[in-house]
Design an enzyme around this catalytic site. Structure first.
Site, PDB file in Angstrom:
ATOM      1  N   CYS A 184      -6.015 -24.440   4.993  1.00 48.26           N
ATOM      2  CA  CYS A 184      -7.119 -24.607   6.130  1.00 48.26           C
ATOM      3  C   CYS A 184      -6.855 -25.607   7.263  1.00 48.26           C
ATOM      4  CB  CYS A 184      -8.401 -24.850   5.267  1.00 48.26           C
ATOM      5  SG  CYS A 184      -8.936 -23.496   4.206  1.00 48.26           S
ATOM      6  N   GLY A 231      -2.038 -30.606   4.907  1.00 49.80           N
ATOM      7  CA  GLY A 231      -1.341 -29.251   4.388  1.00 49.80           C
ATOM      8  C   GLY A 231      -2.545 -28.542   4.049  1.00 49.80           C
ATOM      9  N   LEU A 279      -8.803 -41.759   5.699  1.00 47.02           N
ATOM     10  CA  LEU A 279      -7.819 -42.441   6.304  1.00 47.02           C
ATOM     11  C   LEU A 279      -6.665 -42.882   5.629  1.00 47.02           C
ATOM     12  CD1 LEU A 279     -10.038 -44.914   8.589  1.00 47.02           C
ATOM     13  CD2 LEU A 279      -8.660 -43.038   9.327  1.00 47.02           C
ATOM     14  N   GLU A 300     -10.848 -27.790  -2.138  1.00 51.11           N
ATOM     15  CA  GLU A 300     -10.111 -27.438  -3.275  1.00 51.11           C
ATOM     16  C   GLU A 300     -10.072 -28.692  -4.222  1.00 51.11           C
ATOM     17  OE1 GLU A 300      -6.566 -25.102  -2.618  1.00 51.11           O
ATOM     18  OE2 GLU A 300      -7.684 -23.879  -1.084  1.00 51.11           O
ATOM     19  N   THR A 359      -8.304 -15.680   6.196  1.00 52.44           N
ATOM     20  CA  THR A 359      -8.067 -15.555   7.896  1.00 52.44           C
ATOM     21  C   THR A 359      -6.807 -16.411   8.059  1.00 52.44           C
ATOM     22  OG1 THR A 359      -9.705 -17.509   8.078  1.00 52.44           O
ATOM     23  CG2 THR A 359     -10.506 -15.233   8.439  1.00 52.44           C
ATOM     24  N   ARG A 403       0.204 -23.727   0.060  1.00 51.02           N
ATOM     25  CA  ARG A 403       0.067 -23.145   1.333  1.00 51.02           C
ATOM     26  C   ARG A 403       0.303 -24.278   2.282  1.00 51.02           C
ATOM     27  NH1 ARG A 403      -5.534 -19.584   1.421  1.00 51.02           N
ATOM     28  NH2 ARG A 403      -6.013 -21.101  -0.039  1.00 51.02           N
TER      29      ARG A 403
HETATM   30  N1  LIG Z   1      -9.748 -22.388   0.134  1.00 53.59           N
HETATM   31  C1  LIG Z   1     -10.782 -23.287   0.685  1.00 53.59           C
HETATM   32  O1  LIG Z   1     -10.900 -24.535   0.180  1.00 53.59           O
HETATM   33  C2  LIG Z   1     -11.736 -22.734   1.703  1.00 53.59           C
HETATM   34  C3  LIG Z   1     -11.571 -21.676   2.411  1.00 53.59           C
HETATM   35  N2  LIG Z   1     -12.470 -21.376   3.379  1.00 53.59           N
HETATM   36  C4  LIG Z   1     -11.844 -20.039   4.344  1.00 53.59           C
HETATM   37  O2  LIG Z   1     -12.469 -19.125   3.379  1.00 53.59           O
HETATM   38  C5  LIG Z   1     -11.601 -17.814   3.559  1.00 53.59           C
HETATM   39  C6  LIG Z   1     -10.843 -17.728   2.342  1.00 53.59           C
HETATM   40  O3  LIG Z   1     -10.137 -18.468   2.038  1.00 53.59           O
HETATM   41  P1  LIG Z   1      -9.463 -18.471   0.584  1.00 53.59           P
HETATM   42  O4  LIG Z   1     -10.354 -18.224  -0.561  1.00 53.59           O
HETATM   43  O5  LIG Z   1      -8.580 -19.808   0.556  1.00 53.59           O
HETATM   44  O6  LIG Z   1      -8.258 -17.434   0.739  1.00 53.59           O
HETATM   45  P2  LIG Z   1      -7.414 -16.788  -0.488  1.00 53.59           P
HETATM   46  O7  LIG Z   1      -6.309 -15.979   0.281  1.00 53.59           O
HETATM   47  O8  LIG Z   1      -7.266 -17.658  -1.609  1.00 53.59           O
HETATM   48  O9  LIG Z   1      -8.469 -15.317  -0.917  1.00 53.59           O
HETATM   49  C7  LIG Z   1      -8.650 -14.299  -0.053  1.00 53.59           C
HETATM   50  C8  LIG Z   1      -8.960 -13.148  -0.880  1.00 53.59           C
HETATM   51  O10 LIG Z   1      -9.441 -12.112  -0.126  1.00 53.59           O
HETATM   52  C9  LIG Z   1      -8.942 -10.910  -0.752  1.00 53.59           C
HETATM   53  N3  LIG Z   1      -9.004  -9.645   0.378  1.00 53.59           N
HETATM   54  C10 LIG Z   1      -8.414  -9.626   1.391  1.00 53.59           C
HETATM   55  N4  LIG Z   1      -8.910  -8.438   1.810  1.00 53.59           N
HETATM   56  C11 LIG Z   1      -9.719  -7.997   1.166  1.00 53.59           C
HETATM   57  C12 LIG Z   1     -10.733  -6.782   1.508  1.00 53.59           C
HETATM   58  N5  LIG Z   1     -10.440  -6.014   2.238  1.00 53.59           N
HETATM   59  N6  LIG Z   1     -11.556  -6.572   0.600  1.00 53.59           N
HETATM   60  C13 LIG Z   1     -11.652  -7.292  -0.894  1.00 53.59           C
HETATM   61  N7  LIG Z   1     -10.889  -8.554  -0.929  1.00 53.59           N
HETATM   62  C14 LIG Z   1      -9.822  -8.764   0.062  1.00 53.59           C
HETATM   63  C15 LIG Z   1      -7.376 -11.162  -1.077  1.00 53.59           C
HETATM   64  O11 LIG Z   1      -6.758 -10.356  -2.037  1.00 53.59           O
HETATM   65  C16 LIG Z   1      -7.594 -12.602  -1.602  1.00 53.59           C
HETATM   66  O12 LIG Z   1      -7.886 -12.566  -2.995  1.00 53.59           O
HETATM   67  C17 LIG Z   1     -10.559 -18.495   4.951  1.00 53.59           C
HETATM   68  O13 LIG Z   1     -11.147 -17.931   5.974  1.00 53.59           O
HETATM   69  C18 LIG Z   1     -10.573 -19.742   4.759  1.00 53.59           C
HETATM   70  O14 LIG Z   1     -10.278 -20.435   5.844  1.00 53.59           O
HETATM   71  C19 LIG Z   1     -13.389 -22.007   3.961  1.00 53.59           C
HETATM   72  C20 LIG Z   1     -13.568 -23.174   3.093  1.00 53.59           C
HETATM   73  C21 LIG Z   1     -12.957 -23.574   1.955  1.00 53.59           C
HETATM   74  O1  LIG Z   2     -11.767 -25.172   5.349  1.00 56.67           O
HETATM   75  C1  LIG Z   2     -11.357 -25.657   4.131  1.00 56.67           C
HETATM   76  O2  LIG Z   2     -10.563 -24.650   3.645  1.00 56.67           O
HETATM   77  C2  LIG Z   2     -11.548 -26.753   3.772  1.00 56.67           C
HETATM   78  O3  LIG Z   2     -10.625 -27.562   4.316  1.00 56.67           O
HETATM   79  C3  LIG Z   2     -10.477 -29.076   3.573  1.00 56.67           C
HETATM   80  O4  LIG Z   2     -10.292 -29.040   2.120  1.00 56.67           O
HETATM   81  P1  LIG Z   2      -9.053 -28.924   1.548  1.00 56.67           P
HETATM   82  O5  LIG Z   2      -7.884 -28.253   2.521  1.00 56.67           O
HETATM   83  O6  LIG Z   2      -9.285 -28.317   0.243  1.00 56.67           O
HETATM   84  O7  LIG Z   2      -8.579 -30.424   1.391  1.00 56.67           O
HETATM   85  P2  LIG Z   2      -8.756 -31.774   1.984  1.00 56.67           P
HETATM   86  O8  LIG Z   2      -9.341 -32.727   0.964  1.00 56.67           O
HETATM   87  O9  LIG Z   2      -9.487 -31.842   3.142  1.00 56.67           O
HETATM   88  O10 LIG Z   2      -7.033 -32.122   2.275  1.00 56.67           O
HETATM   89  C4  LIG Z   2      -6.299 -31.468   3.139  1.00 56.67           C
HETATM   90  C5  LIG Z   2      -5.014 -32.149   3.426  1.00 56.67           C
HETATM   91  O11 LIG Z   2      -5.081 -33.685   4.077  1.00 56.67           O
HETATM   92  C6  LIG Z   2      -4.495 -34.480   3.429  1.00 56.67           C
HETATM   93  N1  LIG Z   2      -5.324 -35.815   3.386  1.00 56.67           N
HETATM   94  C7  LIG Z   2      -6.621 -35.837   3.217  1.00 56.67           C
HETATM   95  C8  LIG Z   2      -7.168 -37.162   3.178  1.00 56.67           C
HETATM   96  C9  LIG Z   2      -6.662 -38.266   3.603  1.00 56.67           C
HETATM   97  O12 LIG Z   2      -7.009 -39.294   3.899  1.00 56.67           O
HETATM   98  N2  LIG Z   2      -5.318 -38.051   3.931  1.00 56.67           N
HETATM   99  C10 LIG Z   2      -4.661 -36.856   3.976  1.00 56.67           C
HETATM  100  O13 LIG Z   2      -3.416 -36.730   4.147  1.00 56.67           O
HETATM  101  C11 LIG Z   2      -4.596 -34.004   1.821  1.00 56.67           C
HETATM  102  O14 LIG Z   2      -3.419 -34.546   1.138  1.00 56.67           O
HETATM  103  C12 LIG Z   2      -4.317 -32.540   2.113  1.00 56.67           C
HETATM  104  O15 LIG Z   2      -2.843 -32.263   2.211  1.00 56.67           O
HETATM  105  C13 LIG Z   2     -11.667 -29.648   4.078  1.00 56.67           C
HETATM  106  O16 LIG Z   2     -11.626 -30.870   3.623  1.00 56.67           O
HETATM  107  C14 LIG Z   2     -13.155 -28.837   3.533  1.00 56.67           C
HETATM  108  O17 LIG Z   2     -14.382 -29.506   3.750  1.00 56.67           O
HETATM  109  C15 LIG Z   2     -12.824 -27.373   4.213  1.00 56.67           C
HETATM  110  O18 LIG Z   2     -13.906 -26.505   3.695  1.00 56.67           O
END
Ligand SMILES: NC(=O)C1=CN([C@@H]2O[C@H](COP(=O)(O)OP(=O)(O)OC[C@H]3O[C@@H](n4cnc5c(N)ncnc54)[C@H](O)[C@@H]3O)[C@@H](O)[C@H]2O)C=CC1
Ligand SMILES: O=C(O)[C@H]1O[C@H](OP(=O)(O)OP(=O)(O)OC[C@H]2O[C@@H](n3ccc(=O)[nH]c3=O)[C@H](O)[C@@H]2O)[C@H](O)[C@@H](O)[C@@H]1O
Length: 435
Positions: free
Chosen positions: A262, A259, A252, A150, A85, A332
């Site tokens: 998310c 960055g 903190l 991540e 998203t 990203r």
């Molecule tokens: N990356 C993270 O640490 C976290 C991500 N999220 C949320 O989870 C969602 C996914 O994030 P990411 O995995 O980071 O994104 P991503 O961009 O790494 O993966 C998304 C995947 O979905 C696939 N895709 C797109 N349209 C599709 C379809 N119609 N059918 C099947 N596959 C399809 C893409 O090819 C891609 O491999 C987002 O909403 C994000 O905000 C939530 C918590 C943690």
């Molecule tokens: O929705 C999501 O995708 C995820 O987003 C974050 O996880 P993530 O983006 O993997 O990484 P974080 O550890 O949260 O760090 C995010 C950014 O903040 C920065 N950061 C983190 C902590 C801090 O004290 N200071 C700081 O600058 C990191 O360098 C990084 O750029 C949230 O921590 C997860 O709980 C959530 O599921």
């Protein structure tokens, strides 16, 4: 249980493999053929600690099948939607086109009684809108936001701090929650909190959590701005306020700010959604959170100019780090890569190093020069900018590094280095938030 996972990115691939490791029969679907091919060969399509090992273990059990054909999800009882998203181009709002396409393709395959589970991060109101589509196919919808980080994705998936379900009212919601409990039985056995609520609350829990984390980071970075003008030390300040258990020291860490795929896009999408709902003032402060975050990047470029005598043009600068955080290859909205690009635009001779993210960084910022050998990257540099706190940078020997560079200027963008040992080795040390 037989389950499907749609979308095999950072979230979905780890979720699919983790569910298979719990004993479920998993079919994963992605539209990206290269990603599916890598996973089918047992290779992680991105760098995530522990994920390769998990994939190998799961491959041996033959419980994870991956494909580009969505028809393969038929026969599964629970379907997790994990597609991206991202921020829309030219707007703060989330692009829901992937979610909509994924739901449209999945509902064509579900059987009555199946449960479709939304895990993507979506604007509040999305689940209620999609529920009708799912229910028309005789299935139920649960919104089950994901909180993994991540770098800790496997650990966080299998041992989360809490599990949240947004369900429909009445019997149907209770039944769907029960089915999801079966999927997560091994995870829930650890007795972490499980919150069952309505759809809007579940969606809001996710964006509220990310907004809080972003706010905490920008709060400390605002204090860093003040430390810079008043002569304070933000790291000492963070330690001192963090001793108060009501505040806590985690998140903190002052520096270049947040960055990734998310936090930045989630706070922006939250502002856009609040605007649509007629309550923009409720989260207007997130605009300031975002602005503080961007100012840190600008300040880093200024600081580089200062240590180089006013102008970075033509000066050799090494940027250590391209990933948005250590232990990830994700670039990203990477603060490090953004600063490298800004320095390049200002005419600096920039070389970027990263232990894992160079391939992704090259796709995103092809105009920059990359060097995969750390010592070669340091050679001749007039300023060393540590912008992602990888262990390998924290472990750098300042004496050895000092023998490679052209001038001993180090800018610690993450307050990650041991200032005293760098200064003792003759380096001029500057950091964000420390006078
Ligand atoms: N990356 C993270 O640490 C976290 C991500 N999220 C949320 O989870 C969602 C996914 O994030 P990411 O995995 O980071 O994104 P991503 O961009 O790494 O993966 C998304 C995947 O979905 C696939 N895709 C797109 N349209 C599709 C379809 N119609 N059918 C099947 N596959 C399809 C893409 O090819 C891609 O491999 C987002 O909403 C994000 O905000 C939530 C918590 C943690
Ligand atoms: O929705 C999501 O995708 C995820 O987003 C974050 O996880 P993530 O983006 O993997 O990484 P974080 O550890 O949260 O760090 C995010 C950014 O903040 C920065 N950061 C983190 C902590 C801090 O004290 N200071 C700081 O600058 C990191 O360098 C990084 O750029 C949230 O921590 C997860 O709980 C959530 O599921």
């Amino acid at each position: 249980m037989r389950i499907s996972v749609i979308g095999l990115g950072y979230l979905g691939a780890v979720h699919a493999a983790s569910m298979a490791s719990l004993g479920h029969e998993v079919v994963g679907v992605d539209v990206d053929a290269a990603r599916v091919e890598a996973l089918a060969g047992g290779k992680a399509p991105f760098f995530e600690p522990g994920f390769d090992e998990l994939l190998t273990r799961v491959q041996d059990t033959c419980r994870l099948q991956v494909t580009t054909d969505v028809a393969a999800v038929a026969g599964a009882r629970v379907h997790f939607v994990c597609v991206g998203t991202p921020q829309q181009v030219g707007s703060l709002a989330a692009d829901l086109s992937f979610v909509e396409a994924a739901f449209a393709s999945v509902v064509g395959q579900v059987a009555p009684g199946d449960v479709v589970v939304g895990k993507s991060t979506v604007p509040v109101g999305t689940a209620a809108r999609l529920a009708g589509l799912v229910e028309a196919a005789g299935a139920s919808l649960v919104w089950n936001p994901e909180f993994l980080r991540e770098g800790f994705a496997v650990e966080d998936t299998l041992h989360p701090d809490r599990i949240v379900y947004g369900v429909a009212d009445g019997e149907a919601g209770v039944r769907a929650a029960g089915v999801l409990d079966e999927v997560y039985a091994a995870v829930l056995a650890e007795q972490m909190p499980r919150v069952v609520t309505d759809y809007p609350t579940a969606e809001l829990v996710k964006v509220a959590a990310n907004s809080f984390l972003a706010t905490k980071i920008s709060f400390i970075n605002a204090m860093a701005e003040l430390c810079e003008v008043a002569g304070g030390d933000v790291t000492r300040l963070a330690d001192a306020i963090g001793h108060d258990a009501r505040i806590g020291r985690r998140f903190l860490n002052a520096g270049l700010g947040f960055g990734g795929g998310c936090l930045p896009k989630d706070i922006r999408a939250f502002m856009a959604r609040a605007d649509e709902l007629g309550a923009p003032e409720a989260v207007a402060f997130l605009g300031e959170v975002d602005a503080i975050n961007t100012r840190r990047r600008v300040r880093m470029v200024e600081l580089a100019g200062q240590v180089l005598g006013g102008d970075v043009a033509g000066r050799r600068v090494v940027v250590l780090g391209a990933a948005f955080k250590p232990d990830s290859d994700d670039v990203r909205d990477s603060p490090a890569l953004d600063v490298a690009a800004r320095l390049g635009e200002a005419g600096a001779d920039v070389v970027v190093h990263d232990p894992q993210a160079i391939d992704n960084a090259r796709l995103k910022a092809p105009e920059l020069v990359y060097e995969s050998d750390l010592e070669a990257a340091l050679s001749g540099a007039e300023a060393v900018l540590v912008l992602t706190e990888w262990r390998v940078y924290k472990d750098l020997d300042p004496v050895r590094a000092g023998s490679l560079v052209g001038a001993r200027n180090v800018l610690d963008g993450r307050n990650a280095l041991d200032r005293e040992s760098w200064q003792a080795a003759g380096w001029r040390y500057r950091a964000l938030g420390r006078a």
